[in-house]
Write a protein that holds these residues in place. Structure first.
Motif, PDB file in Angstrom:
ATOM      1  N   ASN A 288       0.823  -1.207   0.000  1.00 55.91           N
ATOM      2  CA  ASN A 288       0.000   0.000   0.000  1.00 55.91           C
ATOM      3  C   ASN A 288       0.856   1.255   0.000  1.00 55.91           C
ATOM      4  OD1 ASN A 288      -1.480  -2.261   1.325  1.00 55.91           O
ATOM      5  ND2 ASN A 288      -3.142  -0.804   1.177  1.00 55.91           N
ATOM      6  N   LYS A 289       0.305   2.309  -0.554  1.00 57.02           N
ATOM      7  CA  LYS A 289       0.940   3.622  -0.445  1.00 57.02           C
ATOM      8  C   LYS A 289       1.072   3.923   1.043  1.00 57.02           C
ATOM      9  CE  LYS A 289      -1.475   7.365  -1.227  1.00 57.02           C
ATOM     10  NZ  LYS A 289      -2.213   8.468  -1.846  1.00 57.02           N
ATOM     11  N   THR A 290       2.253   4.355   1.458  1.00 54.81           N
ATOM     12  CA  THR A 290       2.548   4.474   2.890  1.00 54.81           C
ATOM     13  C   THR A 290       3.173   5.818   3.219  1.00 54.81           C
ATOM     14  OG1 THR A 290       2.961   2.090   2.957  1.00 54.81           O
ATOM     15  CG2 THR A 290       3.818   3.387   4.794  1.00 54.81           C
ATOM     16  N   LEU A 291       2.705   6.409   4.300  1.00 54.88           N
ATOM     17  CA  LEU A 291       3.265   7.648   4.820  1.00 54.88           C
ATOM     18  C   LEU A 291       4.038   7.327   6.093  1.00 54.88           C
ATOM     19  CD1 LEU A 291       3.463  10.775   4.839  1.00 54.88           C
ATOM     20  CD2 LEU A 291       1.362  10.759   6.207  1.00 54.88           C
ATOM     21  N   LEU A 292       5.301   7.708   6.119  1.00 55.71           N
ATOM     22  CA  LEU A 292       6.155   7.536   7.301  1.00 55.71           C
ATOM     23  C   LEU A 292       6.466   8.923   7.847  1.00 55.71           C
ATOM     24  CD1 LEU A 292       8.639   5.053   5.615  1.00 55.71           C
ATOM     25  CD2 LEU A 292       6.850   4.446   7.243  1.00 55.71           C
ATOM     26  N   VAL A 293       6.140   9.152   9.108  1.00 53.04           N
ATOM     27  CA  VAL A 293       6.412  10.446   9.739  1.00 53.04           C
ATOM     28  C   VAL A 293       7.195  10.178  11.014  1.00 53.04           C
ATOM     29  CG1 VAL A 293       5.436  12.578  10.661  1.00 53.04           C
ATOM     30  CG2 VAL A 293       4.235  11.353   8.826  1.00 53.04           C
ATOM     31  N   PHE A 294       8.361  10.789  11.108  1.00 50.28           N
ATOM     32  CA  PHE A 294       9.246  10.586  12.243  1.00 50.28           C
ATOM     33  C   PHE A 294       9.731  11.931  12.767  1.00 50.28           C
ATOM     34  CE2 PHE A 294       9.351   6.505  10.316  1.00 50.28           C
ATOM     35  CZ  PHE A 294       9.680   5.603  11.311  1.00 50.28           C
ATOM     36  N   GLY A 295      10.034  11.967  14.049  1.00 46.01           N
ATOM     37  CA  GLY A 295      10.681  13.137  14.623  1.00 46.01           C
ATOM     38  C   GLY A 295      12.167  13.085  14.317  1.00 46.01           C
TER      39      GLY A 295
ATOM     40  N   SER B  17       6.414   4.554  -0.726  1.00 47.56           N
ATOM     41  CA  SER B  17       6.321   5.194   0.585  1.00 47.56           C
ATOM     42  C   SER B  17       6.934   6.591   0.531  1.00 47.56           C
ATOM     43  CB  SER B  17       7.033   4.351   1.649  1.00 47.56           C
ATOM     44  OG  SER B  17       8.415   4.254   1.385  1.00 47.56           O
ATOM     45  N   ARG B  18       6.460   7.410   1.424  1.00 48.97           N
ATOM     46  CA  ARG B  18       6.992   8.770   1.580  1.00 48.97           C
ATOM     47  C   ARG B  18       7.452   8.933   3.018  1.00 48.97           C
ATOM     48  NH1 ARG B  18       2.169  12.073  -1.191  1.00 48.97           N
ATOM     49  NH2 ARG B  18       2.097  10.810  -3.069  1.00 48.97           N
ATOM     50  N   LEU B  19       8.533   9.646   3.172  1.00 47.30           N
ATOM     51  CA  LEU B  19       9.115   9.847   4.497  1.00 47.30           C
ATOM     52  C   LEU B  19       9.237  11.331   4.788  1.00 47.30           C
ATOM     53  CD1 LEU B  19      10.602   8.937   7.078  1.00 47.30           C
ATOM     54  CD2 LEU B  19      12.690   8.757   5.684  1.00 47.30           C
ATOM     55  N   TYR B  20       8.731  11.732   5.936  1.00 49.08           N
ATOM     56  CA  TYR B  20       8.853  13.113   6.406  1.00 49.08           C
ATOM     57  C   TYR B  20       9.431  13.105   7.815  1.00 49.08           C
ATOM     58  CZ  TYR B  20       5.821  14.404   2.548  1.00 49.08           C
ATOM     59  OH  TYR B  20       5.296  14.604   1.303  1.00 49.08           O
ATOM     60  N   PHE B  21      10.344  14.023   8.050  1.00 48.69           N
ATOM     61  CA  PHE B  21      10.889  14.230   9.387  1.00 48.69           C
ATOM     62  C   PHE B  21      10.355  15.546   9.923  1.00 48.69           C
ATOM     63  CE2 PHE B  21      14.210  11.427   7.654  1.00 48.69           C
ATOM     64  CZ  PHE B  21      14.250  10.491   8.663  1.00 48.69           C
ATOM     65  N   LEU B  22       9.888  15.522  11.160  1.00 38.34           N
ATOM     66  CA  LEU B  22       9.409  16.734  11.809  1.00 38.34           C
ATOM     67  C   LEU B  22      10.499  17.271  12.731  1.00 38.34           C
ATOM     68  CD1 LEU B  22       5.734  15.724  12.647  1.00 38.34           C
ATOM     69  CD2 LEU B  22       6.594  17.009  10.695  1.00 38.34           C
TER      70      LEU B  22
ATOM     71  N   HIS C 209      10.232  10.844  19.483  1.00 35.41           N
ATOM     72  CA  HIS C 209       9.423   9.670  19.171  1.00 35.41           C
ATOM     73  C   HIS C 209       7.927   9.997  19.103  1.00 35.41           C
ATOM     74  CE1 HIS C 209       9.044   5.385  18.651  1.00 35.41           C
ATOM     75  NE2 HIS C 209       8.148   5.314  19.616  1.00 35.41           N
ATOM     76  N   PHE C 210       7.493  10.942  19.888  1.00 42.19           N
ATOM     77  CA  PHE C 210       6.077  11.317  19.908  1.00 42.19           C
ATOM     78  C   PHE C 210       5.846  12.583  19.092  1.00 42.19           C
ATOM     79  CE2 PHE C 210       6.748   8.727  23.682  1.00 42.19           C
ATOM     80  CZ  PHE C 210       5.778   7.764  23.484  1.00 42.19           C
ATOM     81  N   CYS C 211       6.354  12.570  17.860  1.00 48.82           N
ATOM     82  CA  CYS C 211       6.263  13.741  16.978  1.00 48.82           C
ATOM     83  C   CYS C 211       4.817  14.129  16.693  1.00 48.82           C
ATOM     84  CB  CYS C 211       7.019  13.507  15.681  1.00 48.82           C
ATOM     85  SG  CYS C 211       6.367  12.163  14.667  1.00 48.82           S
ATOM     86  N   PHE C 212       3.920  13.159  16.703  1.00 48.05           N
ATOM     87  CA  PHE C 212       2.506  13.430  16.447  1.00 48.05           C
ATOM     88  C   PHE C 212       1.872  14.259  17.558  1.00 48.05           C
ATOM     89  CE2 PHE C 212       3.027   9.351  18.463  1.00 48.05           C
ATOM     90  CZ  PHE C 212       2.112   9.356  19.503  1.00 48.05           C
ATOM     91  N   ILE C 213       2.522  14.326  18.714  1.00 52.08           N
ATOM     92  CA  ILE C 213       2.058  15.176  19.812  1.00 52.08           C
ATOM     93  C   ILE C 213       2.813  16.503  19.789  1.00 52.08           C
ATOM     94  CG2 ILE C 213       1.965  15.445  22.331  1.00 52.08           C
ATOM     95  CD1 ILE C 213       1.623  12.370  22.477  1.00 52.08           C
ATOM     96  N   LYS C 214       4.128  16.432  19.702  1.00 52.04           N
ATOM     97  CA  LYS C 214       4.970  17.629  19.740  1.00 52.04           C
ATOM     98  C   LYS C 214       4.695  18.570  18.568  1.00 52.04           C
ATOM     99  CE  LYS C 214       8.699  19.810  21.361  1.00 52.04           C
ATOM    100  NZ  LYS C 214       8.770  20.484  22.611  1.00 52.04           N
ATOM    101  N   GLN C 215       4.460  18.000  17.398  1.00 57.08           N
ATOM    102  CA  GLN C 215       4.192  18.784  16.180  1.00 57.08           C
ATOM    103  C   GLN C 215       2.824  18.370  15.618  1.00 57.08           C
ATOM    104  OE1 GLN C 215       6.171  21.160  14.940  1.00 57.08           O
ATOM    105  NE2 GLN C 215       7.774  20.876  16.447  1.00 57.08           N
ATOM    106  N   ALA C 216       1.815  18.389  16.456  1.00 56.99           N
ATOM    107  CA  ALA C 216       0.492  17.865  16.084  1.00 56.99           C
ATOM    108  C   ALA C 216      -0.093  18.539  14.848  1.00 56.99           C
ATOM    109  CB  ALA C 216      -0.476  17.996  17.260  1.00 56.99           C
ATOM    110  N   ASP C 217      -0.010  19.846  14.750  1.00 58.17           N
ATOM    111  CA  ASP C 217      -0.593  20.540  13.596  1.00 58.17           C
ATOM    112  C   ASP C 217       0.080  20.109  12.298  1.00 58.17           C
ATOM    113  OD1 ASP C 217      -2.392  21.888  15.186  1.00 58.17           O
ATOM    114  OD2 ASP C 217      -1.195  23.719  15.299  1.00 58.17           O
ATOM    115  N   LYS C 218       1.388  20.069  12.291  1.00 57.22           N
ATOM    116  CA  LYS C 218       2.132  19.671  11.101  1.00 57.22           C
ATOM    117  C   LYS C 218       1.850  18.202  10.763  1.00 57.22           C
ATOM    118  CE  LYS C 218       5.229  20.066   7.845  1.00 57.22           C
ATOM    119  NZ  LYS C 218       4.890  20.692   6.582  1.00 57.22           N
ATOM    120  N   PHE C 219       1.863  17.352  11.781  1.00 53.87           N
ATOM    121  CA  PHE C 219       1.574  15.930  11.580  1.00 53.87           C
ATOM    122  C   PHE C 219       0.189  15.746  10.968  1.00 53.87           C
ATOM    123  CE2 PHE C 219      -0.250  11.922  12.943  1.00 53.87           C
ATOM    124  CZ  PHE C 219       0.720  11.017  12.580  1.00 53.87           C
ATOM    125  N   ASN C 220      -0.809  16.393  11.542  1.00 50.50           N
ATOM    126  CA  ASN C 220      -2.180  16.252  11.047  1.00 50.50           C
ATOM    127  C   ASN C 220      -2.310  16.763   9.613  1.00 50.50           C
ATOM    128  OD1 ASN C 220      -3.079  15.071  13.410  1.00 50.50           O
ATOM    129  ND2 ASN C 220      -3.699  17.011  14.313  1.00 50.50           N
TER     130      ASN C 220
END
Length: 71
Positions: free
Chosen positions: A10-17, A38-43, A48-59
């Motif tokens: 499947n098309k995959t999004l990878l988001v990491f801090g 797949s696509r990879l983005y670094f925040l 490790h909890f980039c989805f919390i620290k950078q929630a707006d960007k992650f969303n």
């Protein structure tokens, strides 16, 4: 887990801090190479909890990824 990553079709999004110590950037890059389409983005300024620290960007990344074919 390399063999398991390579099975993903499947098309995959990878988001990491960028500062993730549990799953460091080198591991994310390895996953990117193993998962086709797949696509990879670094925040920045996030660990490790980039989805919390950078929630707006992650969303925003997730929303754009999920809706890109709707445009």
């Amino acid at each position: 887990l390399d063999e398991e990553y390579a099975k993903i079709q499947n098309k995959t999004l990878l988001v990491f801090g960028k500062n993730d110590r549990q799953t460091p950037p080198y591991m994310a890059k390895r996953m990117k190479k193993l998962i086709k389409d797949s696509r990879l983005y670094f925040l920045a300024n996030a660990g490790h909890f980039c989805f919390i620290k950078q929630a707006d960007k992650f969303n925003t990344l997730v929303f754009n990824f999920l809706t890109e074919n709707d445009k």
